[in-house]
Design an enzyme around this catalytic site. Sequence first.
Site, PDB file in Angstrom:
ATOM      1  N   LYS A 177      11.271   3.509   0.697  1.00 22.96           N
ATOM      2  CA  LYS A 177      12.292   2.448   0.785  1.00 22.96           C
ATOM      3  C   LYS A 177      11.743   1.167   0.131  1.00 22.96           C
ATOM      4  O   LYS A 177      11.071   1.240  -0.910  1.00 22.96           O
ATOM      5  CB  LYS A 177      12.724   2.261   2.252  1.00 22.96           C
ATOM      6  CG  LYS A 177      13.454   3.522   2.789  1.00 22.96           C
ATOM      7  CD  LYS A 177      13.445   3.640   4.282  1.00 22.96           C
ATOM      8  CE  LYS A 177      14.515   2.811   4.958  1.00 22.96           C
ATOM      9  NZ  LYS A 177      14.467   3.034   6.430  1.00 22.96           N
ATOM     10  N   GLY A 190      -3.544  -8.546  -6.699  1.00 20.86           N
ATOM     11  CA  GLY A 190      -3.963  -8.293  -5.329  1.00 20.86           C
ATOM     12  C   GLY A 190      -3.441  -9.291  -4.309  1.00 20.86           C
ATOM     13  O   GLY A 190      -3.235 -10.460  -4.623  1.00 20.86           O
ATOM     14  N   CYS A 223      -0.682  -4.721   6.021  1.00 26.48           N
ATOM     15  CA  CYS A 223       0.672  -4.329   5.616  1.00 26.48           C
ATOM     16  C   CYS A 223       1.232  -3.192   6.456  1.00 26.48           C
ATOM     17  O   CYS A 223       2.419  -3.138   6.721  1.00 26.48           O
ATOM     18  CB  CYS A 223       0.661  -3.922   4.156  1.00 26.48           C
ATOM     19  SG  CYS A 223      -0.603  -2.676   3.824  1.00 26.48           S
ATOM     20  N   GLU A 249      -1.486   5.095  -3.669  1.00 35.31           N
ATOM     21  CA  GLU A 249      -2.875   4.842  -3.988  1.00 35.31           C
ATOM     22  C   GLU A 249      -3.711   5.869  -3.231  1.00 35.31           C
ATOM     23  O   GLU A 249      -3.277   6.422  -2.220  1.00 35.31           O
ATOM     24  CB  GLU A 249      -3.269   3.414  -3.563  1.00 35.31           C
ATOM     25  CG  GLU A 249      -2.536   2.374  -4.398  1.00 35.31           C
ATOM     26  CD  GLU A 249      -3.097   0.963  -4.302  1.00 35.31           C
ATOM     27  OE1 GLU A 249      -3.202   0.440  -3.177  1.00 35.31           O
ATOM     28  OE2 GLU A 249      -3.407   0.376  -5.359  1.00 35.31           O
ATOM     29  N   GLU A 253       2.641  -1.590  -3.804  1.00 34.40           N
ATOM     30  CA  GLU A 253       2.230  -1.451  -2.397  1.00 34.40           C
ATOM     31  C   GLU A 253       2.713  -2.701  -1.690  1.00 34.40           C
ATOM     32  O   GLU A 253       2.098  -3.768  -1.807  1.00 34.40           O
ATOM     33  CB  GLU A 253       0.705  -1.351  -2.301  1.00 34.40           C
ATOM     34  CG  GLU A 253       0.121  -0.100  -2.900  1.00 34.40           C
ATOM     35  CD  GLU A 253       0.455   1.153  -2.129  1.00 34.40           C
ATOM     36  OE1 GLU A 253       0.988   1.051  -1.006  1.00 34.40           O
ATOM     37  OE2 GLU A 253       0.210   2.240  -2.663  1.00 34.40           O
ATOM     38  N   ASN A 269      -5.324 -10.094   1.906  1.00 34.34           N
ATOM     39  CA  ASN A 269      -5.854  -9.607   3.183  1.00 34.34           C
ATOM     40  C   ASN A 269      -7.080  -8.703   3.046  1.00 34.34           C
ATOM     41  O   ASN A 269      -7.941  -8.707   3.909  1.00 34.34           O
ATOM     42  CB  ASN A 269      -4.745  -8.918   3.994  1.00 34.34           C
ATOM     43  CG  ASN A 269      -4.110  -7.786   3.242  1.00 34.34           C
ATOM     44  OD1 ASN A 269      -4.248  -7.658   2.020  1.00 34.34           O
ATOM     45  ND2 ASN A 269      -3.404  -6.949   3.965  1.00 34.34           N
TER      46      ASN A 269
HETATM   47  P1  NDP Z   1       2.279 -12.028  -2.416  1.00 36.36           P
HETATM   48  O1  NDP Z   1       3.371 -11.064  -2.665  1.00 36.36           O
HETATM   49  O2  NDP Z   1       2.584 -13.435  -2.195  1.00 36.36           O
HETATM   50  O3  NDP Z   1       1.231 -11.983  -3.640  1.00 36.36           O
HETATM   51  C1  NDP Z   1       0.656 -10.779  -4.132  1.00 36.36           C
HETATM   52  C2  NDP Z   1      -0.010 -11.063  -5.482  1.00 36.36           C
HETATM   53  O4  NDP Z   1       0.979 -11.264  -6.498  1.00 36.36           O
HETATM   54  C3  NDP Z   1      -0.865 -12.327  -5.483  1.00 36.36           C
HETATM   55  O5  NDP Z   1      -1.970 -12.137  -6.332  1.00 36.36           O
HETATM   56  C4  NDP Z   1       0.093 -13.353  -6.023  1.00 36.36           C
HETATM   57  O6  NDP Z   1      -0.545 -14.474  -6.534  1.00 36.36           O
HETATM   58  C5  NDP Z   1       0.804 -12.547  -7.094  1.00 36.36           C
HETATM   59  N1  NDP Z   1       2.109 -13.073  -7.485  1.00 36.36           N
HETATM   60  C6  NDP Z   1       2.916 -13.926  -6.818  1.00 36.36           C
HETATM   61  N2  NDP Z   1       4.059 -14.147  -7.509  1.00 36.36           N
HETATM   62  C7  NDP Z   1       3.985 -13.395  -8.633  1.00 36.36           C
HETATM   63  C8  NDP Z   1       4.855 -13.183  -9.751  1.00 36.36           C
HETATM   64  N3  NDP Z   1       6.032 -13.768  -9.843  1.00 36.36           N
HETATM   65  N4  NDP Z   1       4.439 -12.347 -10.716  1.00 36.36           N
HETATM   66  C9  NDP Z   1       3.244 -11.718 -10.638  1.00 36.36           C
HETATM   67  N5  NDP Z   1       2.387 -11.897  -9.626  1.00 36.36           N
HETATM   68  C10 NDP Z   1       2.743 -12.707  -8.620  1.00 36.36           C
HETATM   69  O7  NDP Z   1       1.485 -11.381  -1.201  1.00 36.36           O
HETATM   70  P2  NDP Z   1       0.370 -12.042  -0.287  1.00 36.36           P
HETATM   71  O8  NDP Z   1      -0.849 -12.314  -1.104  1.00 36.36           O
HETATM   72  O9  NDP Z   1       1.024 -13.112   0.499  1.00 36.36           O
HETATM   73  O10 NDP Z   1       0.003 -10.818   0.660  1.00 36.36           O
HETATM   74  C11 NDP Z   1       0.718 -10.500   1.785  1.00 36.36           C
HETATM   75  C12 NDP Z   1       1.727  -9.380   1.500  1.00 36.36           C
HETATM   76  O11 NDP Z   1       1.071  -8.261   0.920  1.00 36.36           O
HETATM   77  C13 NDP Z   1       2.392  -8.871   2.739  1.00 36.36           C
HETATM   78  O12 NDP Z   1       3.771  -8.788   2.549  1.00 36.36           O
HETATM   79  C14 NDP Z   1       1.822  -7.477   2.918  1.00 36.36           C
HETATM   80  O13 NDP Z   1       2.664  -6.596   3.573  1.00 36.36           O
HETATM   81  C15 NDP Z   1       1.542  -7.071   1.527  1.00 36.36           C
HETATM   82  N6  NDP Z   1       0.491  -6.080   1.515  1.00 36.36           N
HETATM   83  C16 NDP Z   1       0.809  -4.771   1.214  1.00 36.36           C
HETATM   84  C17 NDP Z   1      -0.151  -3.791   1.261  1.00 36.36           C
HETATM   85  C18 NDP Z   1       0.168  -2.379   0.896  1.00 36.36           C
HETATM   86  O14 NDP Z   1      -0.728  -1.658   0.505  1.00 36.36           O
HETATM   87  N7  NDP Z   1       1.392  -1.929   0.994  1.00 36.36           N
HETATM   88  C19 NDP Z   1      -1.531  -4.096   1.657  1.00 36.36           C
HETATM   89  C20 NDP Z   1      -1.764  -5.489   1.904  1.00 36.36           C
HETATM   90  C21 NDP Z   1      -0.765  -6.440   1.842  1.00 36.36           C
HETATM   91  P3  NDP Z   1      -0.870 -15.733  -5.570  1.00 36.36           P
HETATM   92  O15 NDP Z   1      -1.277 -15.211  -4.239  1.00 36.36           O
HETATM   93  O16 NDP Z   1      -2.000 -16.362  -6.271  1.00 36.36           O
HETATM   94  O17 NDP Z   1       0.393 -16.496  -5.507  1.00 36.36           O
END
Ligand code: NDP
Length: 484
Positions: free
Chosen positions: A451, A150, A284, A458, A250, A153
């Site tokens: 894209k 997750g 997002c 979901e 997502e 946000n």
């Molecule tokens: P991140 O991509 O940094 O992280 C997402 C999750 O993946 C976190 O739990 C993170 O852990 C984990 N993670 C990080 N690196 C890895 C890896 N190498 N392998 C597996 N898991 C990993 O996103 P943010 O938390 O910064 O969230 C913001 C982003 O999420 C924005 O780009 C936004 O657009 C997107 N988003 C998309 C949505 C959608 O439905 N399309 C909805 C909400 C947000 P940790 O945080 O602990 O590093």
Amino acid sequence: MLQAQPQASHYIDGAYVDDPAGAVIEVVHPGDGSVIAKLHEATPALIDRALDAATRAQAEWAALKPVERGRILRRAADLIRERNRDLSVLESLDTGKPLQETLVADAASGADALEYFGGLAPTVTGESIPLGTDFAYTIREPLGVCAGLGAWNYPIQIACWKAAPALAFGNAMVFKPSETTPLSALKLAEILTEAGLPAGLFNVLQGRGAVGAALAGDARVAKVSLTGSVPTGRKVYAKAAEGIRHVTMELGGKSPLIVFDDASIEDAIGGAMLGNFYSSGQICSNGTRVFVQRGIRDRFLDRLKERTEAITMGDPMDEATQMGPLVSAAQMEKVMGYIEQGRAEGARLVTGGARLNGPGCFVQPTVFADVADDMVIAREEIFGPVMAVLDFDTEEEVIARANATEFGLAAGVFTADMTRAHRVVAGLQAGTCWINSYNLTPVEMPFGGVKQSGVGRENGRAAVEYYTQVKTVHVGMGPVDAPY
Ligand code: NDP
């Protein structure tokens, strides 16, 4: 005593578990910078335990009647609604989003997902395929153990949007929340247990990216569902591909919101503000490129400035507050960097642009006008309260410019001309579009990107495709016709 310290860091096999050997995660309330909880990252031994528990529990769960699985999820939805205030307070402490928002948007949306998929579970059936004398039928089977990763946000909403369909259709889940907002997923695990979910079916592991990577690459995992950024999506997708695992991605966006000169200006401004300032812009699907038809540009900007400057910013725990801080100091620095870049590239600052003095990660709601397509603030996802307003003249021009991005999460159109609205939407490269509204994501509606913004959907009936697989059974009714 820390304000929001949970019993333990992780939830595995129906119980809270900790292992102090894991690196410490400090959970900070971005409203004032105070540390509200201290957790440990999951160690390899705990990751192993969670995946074993999920694997064991899943087989029995899949054998239950779907209506019984659904009943447990619907009970969990009721418990979430009963505890909405407590869950909202926790979410506001963890994310910094104002209570005014979390009381209506976060746990409530999670409860909707549990209720919806609980009800949908018994309706998911296969098909019968007549083949003359012979026939075939299909069975919709669960995938197995799903890993959920997750973003920070919408922590409890994301956990529910992933857990609800996974569990409804007979899967188990190991969920890793973002290390920035790890608290509410534990509450969801507690509630699911209380609602009757057998141990091992919903496990929560804390950790940074490495824990997520371990889950995405584990042989016991059949599917990985990530909500996160495009760069993380690339890594997780690649890791999942090593084991030919199913994925839902997502990811981020830079979505266009197009305002034609016949639109209701008040509604279009309301949509643009919701699509840039709600959750301090950390959504997002935000419509961060607001294309305004030239004839109404000045009127739009004047009124937008007025309404933006009337936003009440402050303590997220005060219900009168309309906009809180960003989730973390790091996110605030990142957003301030983009604002500087916008100024340096020659965009006109209409309002905002500064951070608030004092503690907390507050950035003013910010509007830039005269933004050009090639400016960084018009190309990259900022994930903060920064709106870029661009001018346009014709429908053909704006569709081409709206689509000139690697992202394709969402798009919006404001116009009084419905024929034009549907024509424009047909031309937009986006997974989710809104006409005369913005950012509404009821659970009944599939949500996801095209894209680079993602793979899979979901919510809605579409989610069935992403948490089940089809088994085909051919039934021979006559002699076997072999040439040997
Ligand atoms: P991140 O991509 O940094 O992280 C997402 C999750 O993946 C976190 O739990 C993170 O852990 C984990 N993670 C990080 N690196 C890895 C890896 N190498 N392998 C597996 N898991 C990993 O996103 P943010 O938390 O910064 O969230 C913001 C982003 O999420 C924005 O780009 C936004 O657009 C997107 N988003 C998309 C949505 C959608 O439905 N399309 C909805 C909400 C947000 P940790 O945080 O602990 O590093």
